[in-house]
Write a protein that holds these residues in place. Structure first.
Motif, PDB file in Angstrom:
ATOM      1  N   SER A 102      16.300 -62.610  19.119  1.00 44.05           N
ATOM      2  CA  SER A 102      15.464 -63.027  18.156  1.00 44.05           C
ATOM      3  C   SER A 102      16.689 -64.306  17.225  1.00 44.05           C
ATOM      4  N   VAL A 103      17.982 -63.242  16.680  1.00 46.95           N
ATOM      5  CA  VAL A 103      19.060 -64.245  16.516  1.00 46.95           C
ATOM      6  C   VAL A 103      19.210 -65.003  17.270  1.00 46.95           C
ATOM      7  N   LEU A 104      18.497 -65.522  17.714  1.00 49.89           N
ATOM      8  CA  LEU A 104      18.829 -67.439  18.302  1.00 49.89           C
ATOM      9  C   LEU A 104      17.232 -68.118  19.091  1.00 49.89           C
ATOM     10  N   LYS A 105      16.681 -66.695  18.726  1.00 47.80           N
ATOM     11  CA  LYS A 105      14.851 -67.743  18.315  1.00 47.80           C
ATOM     12  C   LYS A 105      14.389 -67.721  19.520  1.00 47.80           C
ATOM     13  N   LEU A 106      14.280 -66.947  20.321  1.00 49.05           N
ATOM     14  CA  LEU A 106      14.110 -67.477  21.613  1.00 49.05           C
ATOM     15  C   LEU A 106      13.391 -66.319  21.796  1.00 49.05           C
ATOM     16  N   SER A 107      11.804 -65.800  21.908  1.00 50.95           N
ATOM     17  CA  SER A 107      10.924 -65.464  22.327  1.00 50.95           C
ATOM     18  C   SER A 107       9.989 -64.643  23.062  1.00 50.95           C
ATOM     19  N   VAL A 108      10.433 -63.529  22.950  1.00 53.28           N
ATOM     20  CA  VAL A 108       9.907 -62.739  24.351  1.00 53.28           C
ATOM     21  C   VAL A 108       9.208 -61.873  23.821  1.00 53.28           C
ATOM     22  N   ASP A 109       7.854 -61.353  24.654  1.00 58.61           N
ATOM     23  CA  ASP A 109       7.296 -60.406  24.115  1.00 58.61           C
ATOM     24  C   ASP A 109       6.561 -60.352  25.637  1.00 58.61           C
ATOM     25  N   GLY A 110       5.726 -59.221  24.763  1.00 61.15           N
ATOM     26  CA  GLY A 110       4.893 -57.857  26.495  1.00 61.15           C
ATOM     27  C   GLY A 110       5.337 -57.751  27.636  1.00 61.15           C
ATOM     28  N   GLU A 111       4.621 -58.849  28.547  1.00 61.15           N
ATOM     29  CA  GLU A 111       5.126 -59.051  29.933  1.00 61.15           C
ATOM     30  C   GLU A 111       5.737 -59.509  29.873  1.00 61.15           C
ATOM     31  N   ASP A 112       6.299 -60.943  29.510  1.00 57.96           N
ATOM     32  CA  ASP A 112       7.373 -61.446  29.105  1.00 57.96           C
ATOM     33  C   ASP A 112       9.030 -60.566  29.716  1.00 57.96           C
ATOM     34  N   TRP A 113       9.177 -60.286  28.265  1.00 58.46           N
ATOM     35  CA  TRP A 113       9.834 -58.762  28.120  1.00 58.46           C
ATOM     36  C   TRP A 113       9.973 -57.755  28.540  1.00 58.46           C
ATOM     37  N   ASP A 114       8.459 -57.257  29.093  1.00 53.01           N
ATOM     38  CA  ASP A 114       9.076 -56.294  30.596  1.00 53.01           C
ATOM     39  C   ASP A 114       9.243 -56.958  31.683  1.00 53.01           C
ATOM     40  N   ALA A 115       8.722 -58.481  32.193  1.00 50.35           N
ATOM     41  CA  ALA A 115       9.889 -58.641  33.119  1.00 50.35           C
ATOM     42  C   ALA A 115      11.450 -59.088  33.050  1.00 50.35           C
ATOM     43  N   LEU A 116      11.764 -59.394  32.008  1.00 52.47           N
ATOM     44  CA  LEU A 116      13.205 -59.710  31.330  1.00 52.47           C
ATOM     45  C   LEU A 116      14.341 -58.501  31.542  1.00 52.47           C
ATOM     46  N   ILE A 117      13.258 -57.148  31.405  1.00 52.57           N
ATOM     47  CA  ILE A 117      13.917 -55.416  31.868  1.00 52.57           C
ATOM     48  C   ILE A 117      13.761 -55.251  33.033  1.00 52.57           C
ATOM     49  N   ASP A 118      12.779 -55.791  33.428  1.00 55.15           N
ATOM     50  CA  ASP A 118      12.870 -55.272  35.475  1.00 55.15           C
ATOM     51  C   ASP A 118      13.973 -55.873  36.112  1.00 55.15           C
ATOM     52  N   ILE A 119      14.171 -57.214  35.318  1.00 55.91           N
ATOM     53  CA  ILE A 119      14.765 -58.455  35.804  1.00 55.91           C
ATOM     54  C   ILE A 119      17.135 -57.655  35.377  1.00 55.91           C
ATOM     55  N   TYR A 120      16.864 -57.552  34.582  1.00 57.47           N
ATOM     56  CA  TYR A 120      18.393 -57.203  33.653  1.00 57.47           C
ATOM     57  C   TYR A 120      18.414 -55.425  33.531  1.00 57.47           C
ATOM     58  N   GLY A 121      17.490 -55.001  33.178  1.00 55.02           N
ATOM     59  CA  GLY A 121      17.434 -53.307  32.538  1.00 55.02           C
ATOM     60  C   GLY A 121      17.697 -52.434  33.141  1.00 55.02           C
ATOM     61  N   THR A 122      18.154 -51.726  32.998  1.00 54.36           N
ATOM     62  CA  THR A 122      18.582 -50.526  33.725  1.00 54.36           C
ATOM     63  C   THR A 122      17.990 -49.247  33.373  1.00 54.36           C
ATOM     64  N   GLU A 123      18.363 -48.227  34.732  1.00 55.51           N
ATOM     65  CA  GLU A 123      17.393 -47.433  34.583  1.00 55.51           C
ATOM     66  C   GLU A 123      17.599 -46.343  33.282  1.00 55.51           C
ATOM     67  N   ASP A 124      18.814 -46.183  32.890  1.00 58.65           N
ATOM     68  CA  ASP A 124      18.740 -45.582  31.273  1.00 58.65           C
ATOM     69  C   ASP A 124      18.349 -46.647  30.175  1.00 58.65           C
ATOM     70  N   GLY A 125      18.192 -47.382  30.298  1.00 59.18           N
ATOM     71  CA  GLY A 125      17.658 -48.013  29.017  1.00 59.18           C
ATOM     72  C   GLY A 125      18.416 -49.031  28.384  1.00 59.18           C
ATOM     73  N   PHE A 126      19.295 -49.945  29.142  1.00 55.00           N
ATOM     74  CA  PHE A 126      20.423 -50.593  28.554  1.00 55.00           C
ATOM     75  C   PHE A 126      20.069 -52.350  29.536  1.00 55.00           C
ATOM     76  N   PHE A 127      20.371 -53.234  29.121  1.00 56.66           N
ATOM     77  CA  PHE A 127      20.127 -54.534  29.278  1.00 56.66           C
ATOM     78  C   PHE A 127      21.962 -55.325  29.667  1.00 56.66           C
ATOM     79  N   CYS A 128      21.749 -55.380  30.815  1.00 56.53           N
ATOM     80  CA  CYS A 128      23.170 -56.621  31.186  1.00 56.53           C
ATOM     81  C   CYS A 128      23.004 -58.351  31.174  1.00 56.53           C
ATOM     82  N   TYR A 129      23.455 -58.067  29.509  1.00 58.76           N
ATOM     83  CA  TYR A 129      23.754 -59.508  29.407  1.00 58.76           C
ATOM     84  C   TYR A 129      24.206 -60.347  29.606  1.00 58.76           C
TER      85      TYR A 129
END
Length: 115
Positions: free
Chosen positions: A60-87
């Motif tokens: 959000s700070v970067l003004k990268l709008s990611v909602d809905g299915e796009d956010w879910d896709a990012l979580i599938d790619i970079y998310g972990t099973e315990d709720g973290f994001f590999c930035y």
């Protein structure tokens, strides 16, 4: 494997789909030079992983709008099973290159890099 005594989260693997090319275009159009810094500021221990809420705040700070299915896709790619994001991996995948030439001249957004 441990980092500072904590286990490294296990990442899920999913093909990127269309969200990454769209984010690369946004990074290029906004002339974002170092997106990594926006995430790293939220990670004082430098683990490379952020809670999902902090990762979304950095976007959000970067003004990268990611909602809905796009956010879910990012979580599938970079998310972990315990709720973290590999930035670091996310940043490496969407950073499109420099927006300034070696001579210090600012590139136009359309010439800032190739996605």
């Amino acid at each position: 494997t441990l980092i500072n005594g904590l286990p490294i989260p296990i990442r899920r693997k999913t093909p990127p789909g269309e969200v990454l090319p769209r984010l690369r275009r946004m990074v290029r159009e906004l002339c974002l030079v170092d997106i990594f810094k926006a995430f790293r500021v939220e990670d004082p221990m430098r683990f490379g992983y952020l809670p999902l809420t902090k990762a979304r705040a950095a976007m959000s700070v970067l003004k990268l709008s990611v909602d809905g299915e796009d956010w879910d896709a990012l979580i599938d790619i970079y998310g972990t099973e315990d709720g973290f994001f590999c930035y670091p991996d996310f940043c490496a995948d969407i950073q499109v290159g420099p927006t300034v030439t070696a001579g210090g001249e600012e590139l136009q957004p359309s010439a800032a890099g190739v996605a």
